[in-house]
Enzyme design. Sequence first.
Site, PDB file in Angstrom:
ATOM      1  N   HIS A   1      18.760 -24.511   9.177  1.00 56.44           N
ATOM      2  CA  HIS A   1      18.666 -25.718   8.363  1.00 56.44           C
ATOM      3  C   HIS A   1      17.254 -26.260   8.514  1.00 56.44           C
ATOM      4  CE1 HIS A   1      20.208 -29.298   6.244  1.00 56.44           C
ATOM      5  NE2 HIS A   1      19.263 -29.901   6.937  1.00 56.44           N
ATOM      6  N   CYS A   2      16.580 -26.438   7.391  1.00 52.75           N
ATOM      7  CA  CYS A   2      15.184 -26.886   7.404  1.00 52.75           C
ATOM      8  C   CYS A   2      15.113 -28.347   6.979  1.00 52.75           C
ATOM      9  CB  CYS A   2      14.339 -26.014   6.467  1.00 52.75           C
ATOM     10  SG  CYS A   2      12.602 -26.510   6.406  1.00 52.75           S
ATOM     11  N   ILE A   3      14.654 -29.206   7.879  1.00 54.49           N
ATOM     12  CA  ILE A   3      14.583 -30.627   7.553  1.00 54.49           C
ATOM     13  C   ILE A   3      13.441 -30.926   6.584  1.00 54.49           C
ATOM     14  CG2 ILE A   3      15.671 -31.360   9.703  1.00 54.49           C
ATOM     15  CD1 ILE A   3      12.928 -31.925  10.841  1.00 54.49           C
TER      16      ILE A   3
ATOM     17  N   ASN B   1      17.582 -29.071   3.364  1.00 55.60           N
ATOM     18  CA  ASN B   1      18.549 -28.097   2.878  1.00 55.60           C
ATOM     19  C   ASN B   1      18.581 -26.923   3.847  1.00 55.60           C
ATOM     20  OD1 ASN B   1      20.448 -26.979   1.200  1.00 55.60           O
ATOM     21  ND2 ASN B   1      19.041 -26.435  -0.446  1.00 55.60           N
TER      22      ASN B   1
END
Length: 417
Positions: free
Chosen positions: A185-187, A191
């Site tokens: 999960h990439c902040i 997303n």
Amino acid sequence: MGTLRNVAILILVISFFTFVAFFGRLPALRNTPIGALHRLLWIHIPSTLRSWDQRLTQGRLSAWVTRQAHILWNDRHPVVMIFFILLLSVSEVMFLPPAWQLLSTSRKVTSVALLSLPYIFLYASAARDPGYIGLENHSQAMSLYPYDFTIFHPGQTCNTCKILKPARSKHCSICKRCISKLDHHCIFINNCVGYNNQNYFLLLLWTTGVLTSYATYLGFSILSDEVRKEIPSWTIRGKGFTWSQFANIWAWVLQEYTRIGAVTLLCLLTTPLIFGLLGYHIYLIWVGTTTNESMKWSDWQLEMTDGYAFKRSLAPHRQKDESVEPAWTRWPVESQQVVLRTADGQPPRGPGAIGTGDWERVWKLADVENLYDLGFWDNLADVFLPVNAFRDREEVSPRASRSRSSSASETDALVQQ
């Protein structure tokens, strides 16, 4: 000179601690000073502060900070993505107006083109469904990849979504959904990076890195041209000048063109971080794994080191239990082995254990195949052409056959670095 030096040091420190925060938990850095610093910042220091807070406020301050941190780190929100967009846009507003009149037509066209690309791929990777799995597309998600009977076994159910977990999928605690081929999960994009948007995420990293690299080149080129107007013999490397003269000249021009100089230094210091992250993801593609799977391989290495891992062959024409395992997948190879761990260090026992032959104790990852590594180009095709990468489900390419013998050692290298 003092102000610019302090700004440069501040940017360098922030960049360094950002790198530690995001990459300190990677298996490749776990036994390095970066990993030790990550544990110090995220485990030991918070533990010490909580113990002091327990004495002073009976833990009330810690509870409040924990709630806020939980919201920031475990709930989906656009705060970091907004910060990323602001960092890009504010830097461009600072840099372009004073630099525009100093640029040639070709540089103006190149700058406009490069400026737009990160926003395009940021939108694409943030807005696109990363591979959410629901009842309506569960059968399709199940058919993407076969189970490798090592890090992904059939019959496992997601405790939250209450559905069978497809191979290479994982439940994201932030998105509250199961994701096909979850990487992480990439902040920065608010997303997950998964099956449907990994290609856009990689293009986002590439275009951002190219943009900051070009901005660094452009900034130093403009500043060097301005110095040359005052000192005709000047070169960007300062040949023919002492170190003191070189530093003083750069200090002067950076103060004269503060906005251009500040953005140039920012791009100079952040470009290695961007390409470092891109390089890591290219390496993951090369060895046929994901960030999530590299963590699982790292756990397997610990089990193997302790002597709790065993493997044996799968029957070549075994009958699949289609209630928990798809009859076919588009992946061109199937697993030839099953790997299990036991609690007592003894081979698995009981008639329910799948596979044929005697169990063999496994001591290192090099002795285990990575089913999902078909070779770099096929792995890359799976990322950028996920639907059409493998049209023939029955035929195994020579590259795929070769990769089955070499993929384990490559995965071993990934975990052991």
